[in-house]
Scaffold this active site. Sequence first.
Site, PDB file in Angstrom:
ATOM      1  N   ARG A  53       0.714  -1.283  -0.044  1.00 26.58           N
ATOM      2  CA  ARG A  53       0.038   0.131  -0.168  1.00 26.58           C
ATOM      3  C   ARG A  53       0.823   1.390  -0.156  1.00 26.58           C
ATOM      4  O   ARG A  53       0.587   2.192  -0.930  1.00 26.58           O
ATOM      5  CB  ARG A  53      -0.902   0.053   1.261  1.00 26.58           C
ATOM      6  CG  ARG A  53      -1.923  -0.806   1.165  1.00 26.58           C
ATOM      7  CD  ARG A  53      -2.497  -1.290   2.494  1.00 26.58           C
ATOM      8  NE  ARG A  53      -1.590  -2.442   2.774  1.00 26.58           N
ATOM      9  CZ  ARG A  53      -1.955  -3.481   2.435  1.00 26.58           C
ATOM     10  NH1 ARG A  53      -3.075  -3.933   2.034  1.00 26.58           N
ATOM     11  NH2 ARG A  53      -1.107  -4.769   2.799  1.00 26.58           N
ATOM     12  N   THR A  54       1.871   1.528   0.804  1.00 26.62           N
ATOM     13  CA  THR A  54       2.548   2.554   1.075  1.00 26.62           C
ATOM     14  C   THR A  54       3.459   3.015  -0.013  1.00 26.62           C
ATOM     15  O   THR A  54       3.174   4.052  -0.588  1.00 26.62           O
ATOM     16  CB  THR A  54       3.369   2.705   2.393  1.00 26.62           C
ATOM     17  OG1 THR A  54       2.430   1.885   3.462  1.00 26.62           O
ATOM     18  CG2 THR A  54       3.923   3.984   2.759  1.00 26.62           C
TER      19      THR A  54
ATOM     20  N   LYS B 135      25.308  -6.055  -1.368  1.00 23.84           N
ATOM     21  CA  LYS B 135      26.882  -6.215  -1.566  1.00 23.84           C
ATOM     22  C   LYS B 135      27.537  -5.435  -0.072  1.00 23.84           C
ATOM     23  O   LYS B 135      28.678  -5.421  -0.117  1.00 23.84           O
ATOM     24  CB  LYS B 135      27.387  -5.343  -2.535  1.00 23.84           C
ATOM     25  CG  LYS B 135      26.947  -6.192  -3.990  1.00 23.84           C
ATOM     26  CD  LYS B 135      27.561  -5.257  -5.129  1.00 23.84           C
ATOM     27  CE  LYS B 135      26.871  -5.783  -6.390  1.00 23.84           C
ATOM     28  NZ  LYS B 135      27.107  -4.300  -7.212  1.00 23.84           N
TER      29      LYS B 135
ATOM     30  N   ARG C 239      11.197   3.646   4.401  1.00 23.72           N
ATOM     31  CA  ARG C 239      10.730   2.523   5.162  1.00 23.72           C
ATOM     32  C   ARG C 239      12.062   1.697   5.641  1.00 23.72           C
ATOM     33  O   ARG C 239      12.585   1.387   4.768  1.00 23.72           O
ATOM     34  CB  ARG C 239       9.737   1.561   4.500  1.00 23.72           C
ATOM     35  CG  ARG C 239       9.516   0.430   5.378  1.00 23.72           C
ATOM     36  CD  ARG C 239       8.174  -0.225   5.167  1.00 23.72           C
ATOM     37  NE  ARG C 239       6.875   0.624   5.065  1.00 23.72           N
ATOM     38  CZ  ARG C 239       5.487  -0.022   5.248  1.00 23.72           C
ATOM     39  NH1 ARG C 239       5.534  -1.261   4.696  1.00 23.72           N
ATOM     40  NH2 ARG C 239       4.630   0.803   5.379  1.00 23.72           N
TER      41      ARG C 239
ATOM     42  N   HIS D  51       4.358   5.794  11.711  1.00 24.14           N
ATOM     43  CA  HIS D  51       3.999   5.624  10.143  1.00 24.14           C
ATOM     44  C   HIS D  51       3.051   6.795  10.153  1.00 24.14           C
ATOM     45  O   HIS D  51       1.839   6.697   9.960  1.00 24.14           O
ATOM     46  CB  HIS D  51       3.278   4.501  10.015  1.00 24.14           C
ATOM     47  CG  HIS D  51       3.057   3.791   8.724  1.00 24.14           C
ATOM     48  ND1 HIS D  51       3.361   4.627   7.565  1.00 24.14           N
ATOM     49  CD2 HIS D  51       2.661   2.776   8.101  1.00 24.14           C
ATOM     50  CE1 HIS D  51       3.060   3.966   6.399  1.00 24.14           C
ATOM     51  NE2 HIS D  51       2.459   2.798   6.586  1.00 24.14           N
TER      52      HIS D  51
HETATM   53  N1   CP Z   1      -0.415  -0.183   5.734  1.00 25.51           N
HETATM   54  C1   CP Z   1       0.716  -0.289   5.445  1.00 25.51           C
HETATM   55  O1   CP Z   1       1.701   0.413   5.756  1.00 25.51           O
HETATM   56  O2   CP Z   1       0.806  -1.407   4.237  1.00 25.51           O
HETATM   57  P1   CP Z   1       2.015  -1.891   3.355  1.00 25.51           P
HETATM   58  O3   CP Z   1       2.883  -2.547   4.350  1.00 25.51           O
HETATM   59  O4   CP Z   1       1.369  -2.625   2.369  1.00 25.51           O
HETATM   60  O5   CP Z   1       2.779  -0.584   2.950  1.00 25.51           O
END
Ligand code: CP
Length: 331
Positions: A56-57, A84, A106, A134
């Site tokens: 999603r993100t 590497k 992330r 988040h």
């Molecule tokens: N909600 C969320 O962060 O989903 P993803 O891990 O798929 O990005």
Amino acid sequence: MTRHLLSIDDLGGAEGIDEVLRLTDSFVEVSERAIPKVPALRGKTVAWLFYEDSTRTRLSFETAAKRLSADVMNFSVSSSSVKKGESLRDTVQTIEAMGVDAIVVRHGSAGAPWQVAKWSNASVINAGDGWHEHPTQALLDCYTIRQSVGSCEGKRIAIVGDIKHSRVARSDVLAFTALGAEITLVAPPTLLPPSLVGWPVQVSHDLDAVLAKTDIVYLLRMQRERMSSGLVPSLREYSARYGLTRRRVDLLDADAIVMHPGPMNRGVEIAADVADLPRSVIVDQVRNGVAVRMAVLFLLLGSGSDKVLPAPERDRKPEGEEMSTEQAAVT
Ligand code: CP
């Protein structure tokens, strides 16, 4: 608007959050056009630095950047020189040297996006760091609540499940309380943080008792890896005590909604059929993620009408009313 979005706190409370939500309205309208694209970030480059998996993100940030006409630079750890042994710092500086305006990060370690912000001149957006935060998930959750039930103000929100390991829960608690919601965390003691000092929440271990007094049930993913660490006796027992079943849905008010950040474990924290009920807004959360991330990218990189108007317009002092950020973003 801050230069980075690392934490919900960077928005400075309700006013900053509301600014993102208002701008999101404009980008929802753009997303509904036949050609859902505006030139707001033409000439800007956005890079992804995802050290953890995401559906999603990552996809919604990419879609958001493209709808704003930004160039995108894709980076996948699995096919990069990280394999590497290249360090995070060297990777950031390598990407930076190619010219980027924003880096969306992330990482499995809490605080990694703050490090990236120290090493880079680009705007940094935290797309999830360890168990920590988040923020764009929390913003899209606030937007979805506003769209579904009017506002967070005075709403009773139950966040249910693995709070201890949830970056979504931490950002949501900050955002929902800033907007005036009352929050109850519902989880077994093993899935709560060791200390809740300073958390503006109530705690319960009894989901049935909480549901009748809840406007919004926010379920968290029960992470299967918690089984092996002995934090719950079994997934079956967890589901029996904390899963949202049809029987439990009947304890809710008629207008109460069900949310989940995804990915879901159907049959564990949420019964398969509950996820598809009309009161479930899980698909709306995903849909709103694109417009919310357009708003965040625009606020960090577009910074208003001076950046999005063509040059002659930009240089002429406006007569009468100035163009609002919302108008500038979608013109
Ligand atoms: N909600 C969320 O962060 O989903 P993803 O891990 O798929 O990005």
